[in-house]
Write a protein that holds these residues in place. Structure first.
Motif, PDB file in Angstrom:
ATOM      1  N   VAL A 120       0.826 -20.240   0.839  1.00  0.00           N
ATOM      2  CA  VAL A 120       1.024 -19.399  -0.458  1.00  0.00           C
ATOM      3  C   VAL A 120      -0.224 -18.906  -1.142  1.00  0.00           C
ATOM      4  O   VAL A 120      -0.022 -17.146  -1.827  1.00  0.00           O
ATOM      5  CB  VAL A 120       1.482 -20.489  -1.452  1.00  0.00           C
ATOM      6  N   ARG A 121      -1.335 -19.114  -0.833  1.00  0.00           N
ATOM      7  CA  ARG A 121      -2.707 -18.384  -1.156  1.00  0.00           C
ATOM      8  C   ARG A 121      -2.841 -17.549  -1.172  1.00  0.00           C
ATOM      9  O   ARG A 121      -2.534 -15.975  -1.624  1.00  0.00           O
ATOM     10  CB  ARG A 121      -3.976 -19.126  -1.344  1.00  0.00           C
ATOM     11  N   SER A 122      -2.754 -17.580   0.715  1.00  0.00           N
ATOM     12  CA  SER A 122      -2.873 -15.961   1.054  1.00  0.00           C
ATOM     13  C   SER A 122      -1.920 -14.910   0.820  1.00  0.00           C
ATOM     14  O   SER A 122      -2.168 -13.505   0.921  1.00  0.00           O
ATOM     15  CB  SER A 122      -3.099 -16.050   2.928  1.00  0.00           C
ATOM     16  N   ALA A 123      -0.633 -14.971   0.734  1.00  0.00           N
ATOM     17  CA  ALA A 123       0.460 -14.722   0.133  1.00  0.00           C
ATOM     18  C   ALA A 123       0.276 -13.613  -0.969  1.00  0.00           C
ATOM     19  O   ALA A 123       0.220 -12.460  -1.376  1.00  0.00           O
ATOM     20  CB  ALA A 123       1.809 -15.326   0.745  1.00  0.00           C
ATOM     21  N   LEU A 124      -0.074 -14.817  -1.849  1.00  0.00           N
ATOM     22  CA  LEU A 124       0.096 -14.225  -2.923  1.00  0.00           C
ATOM     23  C   LEU A 124      -1.961 -13.440  -3.368  1.00  0.00           C
ATOM     24  O   LEU A 124      -1.652 -11.803  -4.244  1.00  0.00           O
ATOM     25  CB  LEU A 124      -0.179 -15.440  -4.150  1.00  0.00           C
ATOM     26  N   SER A 125      -3.108 -13.488  -2.535  1.00  0.00           N
ATOM     27  CA  SER A 125      -3.513 -13.198  -2.806  1.00  0.00           C
ATOM     28  C   SER A 125      -3.363 -11.418  -1.710  1.00  0.00           C
ATOM     29  O   SER A 125      -3.912 -10.607  -2.654  1.00  0.00           O
ATOM     30  CB  SER A 125      -4.661 -13.700  -2.336  1.00  0.00           C
ATOM     31  N   THR A 126      -3.068 -11.597  -0.994  1.00  0.00           N
ATOM     32  CA  THR A 126      -2.583 -10.636   0.006  1.00  0.00           C
ATOM     33  C   THR A 126      -1.814  -9.213  -1.014  1.00  0.00           C
ATOM     34  O   THR A 126      -2.442  -8.018  -0.802  1.00  0.00           O
ATOM     35  CB  THR A 126      -1.235 -10.346   1.393  1.00  0.00           C
ATOM     36  N   ASN A 127      -1.022  -9.198  -1.670  1.00  0.00           N
ATOM     37  CA  ASN A 127      -0.456  -8.512  -2.385  1.00  0.00           C
ATOM     38  C   ASN A 127      -1.084  -8.155  -3.483  1.00  0.00           C
ATOM     39  O   ASN A 127      -0.770  -7.131  -3.612  1.00  0.00           O
ATOM     40  CB  ASN A 127       0.960  -9.072  -3.172  1.00  0.00           C
ATOM     41  N   SER A 128      -1.591  -9.352  -4.474  1.00  0.00           N
ATOM     42  CA  SER A 128      -2.181  -9.329  -5.321  1.00  0.00           C
ATOM     43  C   SER A 128      -3.949  -7.951  -5.155  1.00  0.00           C
ATOM     44  O   SER A 128      -3.914  -6.981  -5.625  1.00  0.00           O
ATOM     45  CB  SER A 128      -3.316 -10.153  -6.105  1.00  0.00           C
ATOM     46  N   ARG A 129      -4.656  -8.662  -4.401  1.00  0.00           N
ATOM     47  CA  ARG A 129      -5.944  -7.326  -3.700  1.00  0.00           C
ATOM     48  C   ARG A 129      -5.813  -6.225  -3.336  1.00  0.00           C
ATOM     49  O   ARG A 129      -5.830  -5.319  -3.527  1.00  0.00           O
ATOM     50  CB  ARG A 129      -6.440  -8.578  -3.113  1.00  0.00           C
ATOM     51  N   ALA A 130      -4.284  -6.219  -2.171  1.00  0.00           N
ATOM     52  CA  ALA A 130      -3.259  -4.867  -2.377  1.00  0.00           C
ATOM     53  C   ALA A 130      -3.569  -3.790  -3.742  1.00  0.00           C
ATOM     54  O   ALA A 130      -3.156  -2.435  -3.778  1.00  0.00           O
ATOM     55  CB  ALA A 130      -2.430  -4.886  -1.308  1.00  0.00           C
ATOM     56  N   THR A 131      -2.783  -4.129  -4.699  1.00  0.00           N
ATOM     57  CA  THR A 131      -2.148  -4.115  -6.217  1.00  0.00           C
ATOM     58  C   THR A 131      -3.430  -3.501  -6.526  1.00  0.00           C
ATOM     59  O   THR A 131      -3.818  -2.268  -6.975  1.00  0.00           O
ATOM     60  CB  THR A 131      -1.210  -4.684  -7.012  1.00  0.00           C
ATOM     61  N   LEU A 132      -4.184  -4.192  -6.739  1.00  0.00           N
ATOM     62  CA  LEU A 132      -5.639  -3.828  -6.685  1.00  0.00           C
ATOM     63  C   LEU A 132      -6.623  -2.922  -6.257  1.00  0.00           C
ATOM     64  O   LEU A 132      -7.271  -2.442  -7.024  1.00  0.00           O
ATOM     65  CB  LEU A 132      -6.590  -5.064  -7.100  1.00  0.00           C
ATOM     66  N   GLY A 133      -6.462  -2.626  -5.195  1.00  0.00           N
ATOM     67  CA  GLY A 133      -7.228  -2.284  -4.120  1.00  0.00           C
ATOM     68  C   GLY A 133      -6.213  -0.506  -4.671  1.00  0.00           C
ATOM     69  O   GLY A 133      -7.071   0.404  -5.028  1.00  0.00           O
ATOM     70  N   TYR A 134      -5.159  -0.444  -4.511  1.00  0.00           N
ATOM     71  CA  TYR A 134      -4.201   1.049  -5.426  1.00  0.00           C
ATOM     72  C   TYR A 134      -4.383   1.398  -6.621  1.00  0.00           C
ATOM     73  O   TYR A 134      -4.781   1.895  -7.086  1.00  0.00           O
ATOM     74  CB  TYR A 134      -2.202   0.774  -4.929  1.00  0.00           C
ATOM     75  N   ALA A 135      -4.404   0.523  -7.606  1.00  0.00           N
ATOM     76  CA  ALA A 135      -4.938   0.515  -8.631  1.00  0.00           C
ATOM     77  C   ALA A 135      -5.861   1.220  -9.124  1.00  0.00           C
ATOM     78  O   ALA A 135      -6.843   2.165  -9.707  1.00  0.00           O
ATOM     79  CB  ALA A 135      -5.176  -0.824  -9.870  1.00  0.00           C
ATOM     80  N   LYS A 136      -6.941   0.987  -7.874  1.00  0.00           N
ATOM     81  CA  LYS A 136      -8.554   1.127  -7.891  1.00  0.00           C
ATOM     82  C   LYS A 136      -8.102   2.033  -7.266  1.00  0.00           C
ATOM     83  O   LYS A 136      -9.441   3.162  -8.537  1.00  0.00           O
ATOM     84  CB  LYS A 136      -9.460   0.254  -7.186  1.00  0.00           C
ATOM     85  N   ASP A 137      -8.191   3.282  -6.536  1.00  0.00           N
ATOM     86  CA  ASP A 137      -7.687   4.739  -5.820  1.00  0.00           C
ATOM     87  C   ASP A 137      -7.246   5.029  -7.427  1.00  0.00           C
ATOM     88  O   ASP A 137      -7.657   6.303  -7.294  1.00  0.00           O
ATOM     89  CB  ASP A 137      -7.019   4.747  -4.672  1.00  0.00           C
ATOM     90  N   TYR A 138      -6.169   4.741  -7.880  1.00  0.00           N
ATOM     91  CA  TYR A 138      -6.048   5.840  -8.761  1.00  0.00           C
ATOM     92  C   TYR A 138      -6.744   5.746 -10.550  1.00  0.00           C
ATOM     93  O   TYR A 138      -6.765   7.026 -10.696  1.00  0.00           O
ATOM     94  CB  TYR A 138      -4.334   4.548  -9.608  1.00  0.00           C
ATOM     95  N   ALA A 139      -7.521   5.204 -10.722  1.00  0.00           N
ATOM     96  CA  ALA A 139      -8.416   5.072 -11.889  1.00  0.00           C
ATOM     97  C   ALA A 139      -9.460   5.696 -11.758  1.00  0.00           C
ATOM     98  O   ALA A 139      -9.937   6.515 -12.161  1.00  0.00           O
ATOM     99  CB  ALA A 139      -8.674   3.815 -12.341  1.00  0.00           C
ATOM    100  N   GLU A 140     -10.009   5.869 -10.018  1.00  0.00           N
ATOM    101  CA  GLU A 140     -11.600   5.810  -9.734  1.00  0.00           C
ATOM    102  C   GLU A 140     -11.127   7.844  -9.784  1.00  0.00           C
ATOM    103  O   GLU A 140     -11.972   8.682 -10.040  1.00  0.00           O
ATOM    104  CB  GLU A 140     -11.707   5.738  -8.255  1.00  0.00           C
TER     105      GLU A 140
END
Length: 315
Positions: A291-311
């Motif tokens: 569960v942690r791997s699945a949720l972290s994978t999606n959260s980190r993906a979302t944060l990564g795209y948010a990073k690209d967007y904001a930068e």
């Protein structure tokens, strides 16, 4: 004698736990989303000696509502009174009392009293409130009983974790990316479709189909409460098979390098489905890792795209 149009009702349940322990559980509102199924999120507006004001976001008859309540806590008498300051229509006023009565050293009776009126004493609205209060009271008391009695066992099944990404951009832009969930199918590859609504400002309903690493698609529904541009709290109400609880929040903390964006999760494992999902030899720890791997994978993906967007916006 009751006032015309004022409804007074009482629900009760017997709990196999000491009265003082039950009282503490009800008094600590930060745990309510884990304990009470209708509750999405609670925070404190004010806190004093025996007095507090809290904001509550919860569902009633399938609709998300929010209100502010004032509470008086009496630990000696094991009694908590509450009164909504501004009620959500069609409720004109709402208040009540939690009363915890010791039956023995290991058993207690919990009584939940409500008094309320409908706007303009409308009969149809009063019937709606009757149904909501009855359903939520039964749900809250049953969940309270289950949570207290299974507290020790659930401790081993409930865990929290957090992922953080440093972003060279503004908190507002990162917040906007996470807040604008209706745009996620175009912005996030792991999100297939989204059904998104904001029935009132800052209170959102989010249902989405996401793709797992193995290619399977899972449907989840959450209610979200937003605090621009600092925090988005949520409670998942349609859950994957390995979870009986999933709450969490996104936070956006400005710092000298930009903003630290975090995704926090609190999860309780559904032990009944471990074998079916992960195989006969799988353990609770295996389920937690999965569960942690699945949720972290999606959260980190979302944060990564948010990073690209904001930068990109900051460039």
């Amino acid at each position: 004698m009751s006032q015309p149009g004022l409804r007074e009702v009482e629900h009760e349940i017997t709990v196999s736990a000491p009265a003082a322990a039950v009282y503490r559980l009800i008094a600590e509102v930060q745990n309510w989303p884990r304990i009470f199924p209708p509750t999405i999120y609670v925070d404190h507006v004010e806190q004093g000696e025996g007095e507090e004001r809290i904001r509550i976001w919860a569902t009633a008859n399938g609709e998300a509502k929010n209100w502010t309540s004032r509470r008086t806590l009496d630990a000696e008498q094991l009694r908590i009174t509450f009164r909504q300051e501004v009620s959500a229509p069609p409720i004109a006023s709402m208040g009540g009392t939690w009363i915890i009565e010791p039956l023995s050293g290991s058993e207690s009776r919990v009584r939940l009293l409500h008094d309320y009126r409908a706007i303009d004493d409308d009969a149809e609205s009063l019937a709606w409130i009757d149904e909501a209060v009855d359903r939520n009271s039964r749900s809250e008391l049953a969940a309270l009983k289950q949570n207290v009695e299974a507290a020790h066992a659930a401790e081993d099944l409930t865990f929290s974790f957090e992922d953080t990404v440093q972003i060279n951009g503004s908190a507002k832009d990162v917040f906007d990316f996470v807040n604008e969930a209706g745009e996620w199918p175009e912005r996030l590859p792991h999100v297939a479709t989204v059904r998104f609504a904001e029935p009132s400002p800052g209170l959102q309903e989010l249902e989405m189909d996401t793709r797992a690493k193995d290619g399977s698609v899972h449907t989840t529904k959450s209610y979200r409460v937003t605090f621009p541009h600092d925090k988005i709290a949520y409670k998942q109400v349609t859950l994957p098979a390995l979870m009986t609880l999933h709450t969490g929040y996104w936070t956006f903390a400005p710092n000298e390098q930009g903003v630290a964006a975090s995704s926090q999760h609190t999860v309780t494992i559904n032990t009944e489905n471990i074998t079916r999902i992960l195989g006969a030899d799988a353990t609770v720890d295996d389920a937690k890792d999965y569960v942690r791997s699945a949720l972290s994978t999606n959260s980190r993906a979302t944060l990564g795209y948010a990073k690209d967007y904001a930068e990109r916006k900051a460039a």
